[in-house]
Write a protein that holds these residues in place. Structure first.
Motif, short mmCIF file in Angstrom:
data_model
loop_
_atom_site.label_atom_id
_atom_site.label_comp_id
_atom_site.label_asym_id
_atom_site.label_seq_id
_atom_site.Cartn_x
_atom_site.Cartn_y
_atom_site.Cartn_z
N LEU A 18 -63.08 -21.90 -51.58
CA LEU A 18 -63.86 -20.68 -51.38
C LEU A 18 -64.96 -20.92 -50.34
O LEU A 18 -65.70 -21.90 -50.42
CB LEU A 18 -64.48 -20.27 -52.71
CG LEU A 18 -65.36 -19.02 -52.77
CD1 LEU A 18 -64.56 -17.77 -52.47
CD2 LEU A 18 -66.01 -18.92 -54.16
N GLY A 19 -65.04 -20.03 -49.38
CA GLY A 19 -66.15 -20.04 -48.44
C GLY A 19 -67.10 -18.91 -48.77
O GLY A 19 -66.66 -17.77 -48.97
N ALA A 37 -59.25 -28.97 -43.66
CA ALA A 37 -57.82 -29.25 -43.58
C ALA A 37 -57.37 -30.17 -44.73
O ALA A 37 -56.26 -30.01 -45.26
CB ALA A 37 -57.49 -29.88 -42.24
N ALA A 38 -58.24 -31.10 -45.12
CA ALA A 38 -57.88 -32.08 -46.14
C ALA A 38 -57.62 -31.45 -47.50
O ALA A 38 -56.87 -32.00 -48.32
CB ALA A 38 -58.97 -33.14 -46.26
N VAL A 39 -58.25 -30.30 -47.77
CA VAL A 39 -58.04 -29.62 -49.06
C VAL A 39 -56.98 -28.52 -48.94
O VAL A 39 -56.80 -27.73 -49.86
CB VAL A 39 -59.35 -29.05 -49.64
CG1 VAL A 39 -60.30 -30.19 -50.00
CG2 VAL A 39 -60.01 -28.07 -48.68
N GLY A 40 -56.32 -28.46 -47.81
CA GLY A 40 -55.25 -27.49 -47.63
C GLY A 40 -55.68 -26.15 -47.08
O GLY A 40 -54.91 -25.19 -47.11
N GLY A 41 -56.91 -26.07 -46.57
CA GLY A 41 -57.39 -24.81 -46.01
C GLY A 41 -58.12 -23.98 -47.04
O GLY A 41 -58.11 -24.27 -48.24
N VAL A 42 -58.77 -22.94 -46.56
CA VAL A 42 -59.58 -22.07 -47.41
C VAL A 42 -58.72 -20.94 -47.96
O VAL A 42 -57.98 -20.29 -47.21
CB VAL A 42 -60.77 -21.49 -46.62
CG1 VAL A 42 -61.56 -20.51 -47.46
CG2 VAL A 42 -61.68 -22.62 -46.13
N ASN A 43 -58.80 -20.69 -49.25
CA ASN A 43 -58.07 -19.58 -49.86
C ASN A 43 -58.75 -18.24 -49.61
O ASN A 43 -58.09 -17.25 -49.29
CB ASN A 43 -57.92 -19.79 -51.37
CG ASN A 43 -57.10 -21.02 -51.71
OD1 ASN A 43 -57.63 -21.99 -52.23
ND2 ASN A 43 -55.83 -21.00 -51.38
N LEU A 44 -60.08 -18.22 -49.73
CA LEU A 44 -60.82 -16.98 -49.53
C LEU A 44 -62.15 -17.29 -48.86
O LEU A 44 -62.96 -18.03 -49.40
CB LEU A 44 -61.08 -16.28 -50.87
CG LEU A 44 -61.99 -15.04 -50.86
CD1 LEU A 44 -61.41 -13.93 -49.99
CD2 LEU A 44 -62.23 -14.54 -52.29
N PHE A 45 -62.33 -16.74 -47.67
CA PHE A 45 -63.62 -16.84 -46.99
C PHE A 45 -64.33 -15.50 -47.13
O PHE A 45 -63.77 -14.45 -46.78
CB PHE A 45 -63.42 -17.14 -45.50
CG PHE A 45 -64.02 -18.44 -45.05
CD1 PHE A 45 -65.32 -18.78 -45.39
CD2 PHE A 45 -63.28 -19.33 -44.29
CE1 PHE A 45 -65.87 -19.99 -44.98
CE2 PHE A 45 -63.82 -20.54 -43.88
CZ PHE A 45 -65.11 -20.87 -44.22
N ILE A 46 -65.53 -15.54 -47.68
CA ILE A 46 -66.35 -14.34 -47.77
C ILE A 46 -67.51 -14.49 -46.79
O ILE A 46 -68.16 -15.53 -46.75
CB ILE A 46 -66.90 -14.14 -49.19
CG1 ILE A 46 -65.74 -14.01 -50.19
CG2 ILE A 46 -67.79 -12.90 -49.26
CD1 ILE A 46 -66.18 -13.90 -51.64
#
Length: 263
Positions: free
Chosen positions: A37-38, A126-135
């Motif tokens: 989450l961002g 990138a190491a965590v597979g990318g962001v699922n949701l950026f707010i």
């Protein structure tokens, strides 16, 4: 693009908090498959943070397997500085939920090697597979994160000088003294944000109305960086009626008509 228009700031904040909880719980995060989450800082997400903290206390959501990325930091500002974004997010939200400190990522405003710090941040995402949701929030001039007008729409995390309008807006966190606002930040890039599975931009108040109109009804242009959301396959603008105030009535009616499902 999905556009969600709520009557007021309180209703908007509640809807966004509900949506975040829905997305986390649907993901069923685990140590091997965290939800990434961002989150932004600033005044707009404050009521959302309050609602998320309340949901955690009520047992409706856990942040144990949520990985968090901040969107930027002032150059020259450290983790313990109350004017920094890292301090702000811990103070307003993170300390109230069960997120693990090792799951929290911020750009280091005290670094002397901007390029290395920003590259490491991209690598961490990138190491965590990318962001699922950026707010994110949006500025009156359409900036997202600290990607101000005329920023490259393909930009990555980098150091960026702030525009005078942003310094004026942020001076409210510095005793309304523009001279105290650091002139440079480290910020995620527009493409960094666009790489997320889903991006949601929040807007409240009449000051954001012009930016929201250009985001929805204008063309994609670096003059209004928020307009890039039109290109995202899962982009959401969540705003209140004041922020939607420059949209024509037919446009508002259209989005309200098609957005009858809660999520």
């Amino acid at each position: 693009m999905r556009v969600v228009i709520k009557p007021n700031y309180e209703d908007l904040s509640q809807w966004v908090a509900d949506y975040v909880v829905y997305r986390i719980n649907k993901h069923r995060p685990s140590p091997k498959k965290p939800f990434v989450l961002g989150l932004p800082s600033g005044s707009t997400p404050l009521k959302m943070f309050e609602a998320l903290a309340r949901y955690y206390k009520e047992g409706k959501v856990s942040f144990e397997n949520v990985v968090f990325f901040g969107m930027g930091e002032y150059v020259g500002v450290g983790a313990g500085d109350e004017h920094g974004f890292q301090y702000f997010l811990w103070d307003k939200f993170l300390k109230y939920v069960n997120i693990k400190k090792e799951h929290v990522h911020f750009l280091d405003g005290l670094t002397t090697n901007f390029s290395k710090e920003c590259g490491n941040y991209e690598n961490a995402i990138a190491a965590v597979g990318g962001v699922n949701l950026f707010i994110g929030g949006v500025g009156e001039d359409g900036h997202i994160a600290f990607n101000e007008p005329y920023s490259s729409l393909s930009s990555r995390t980098r150091a960026k000088l702030l525009a005078p309008s942003t310094i004026r807006a942020n001076s409210r966190f510095f005793d309304n003294d523009e001279s105290k606002v650091p002139p440079m930040v480290l910020t995620i890039g527009i493409q960094t944000m666009m790489d997320a599975d889903e991006v949601m931009i929040l807007a409240s108040g009449t000051a954001k109305a012009k930016a929201i109109k250009n985001a929805i009804c204008g063309g994609i242009t670096h003059v209004w960086p928020v307009s890039v959301l039109q290109r995202h396959p899962h982009g959401i603008i969540a705003c209140d009626e004041s922020a939607a105030g420059e949209l024509d009535m037919d446009t508002i009616a259209y989005f309200k008509e098609i957005d009858k499902n809660k999520f």
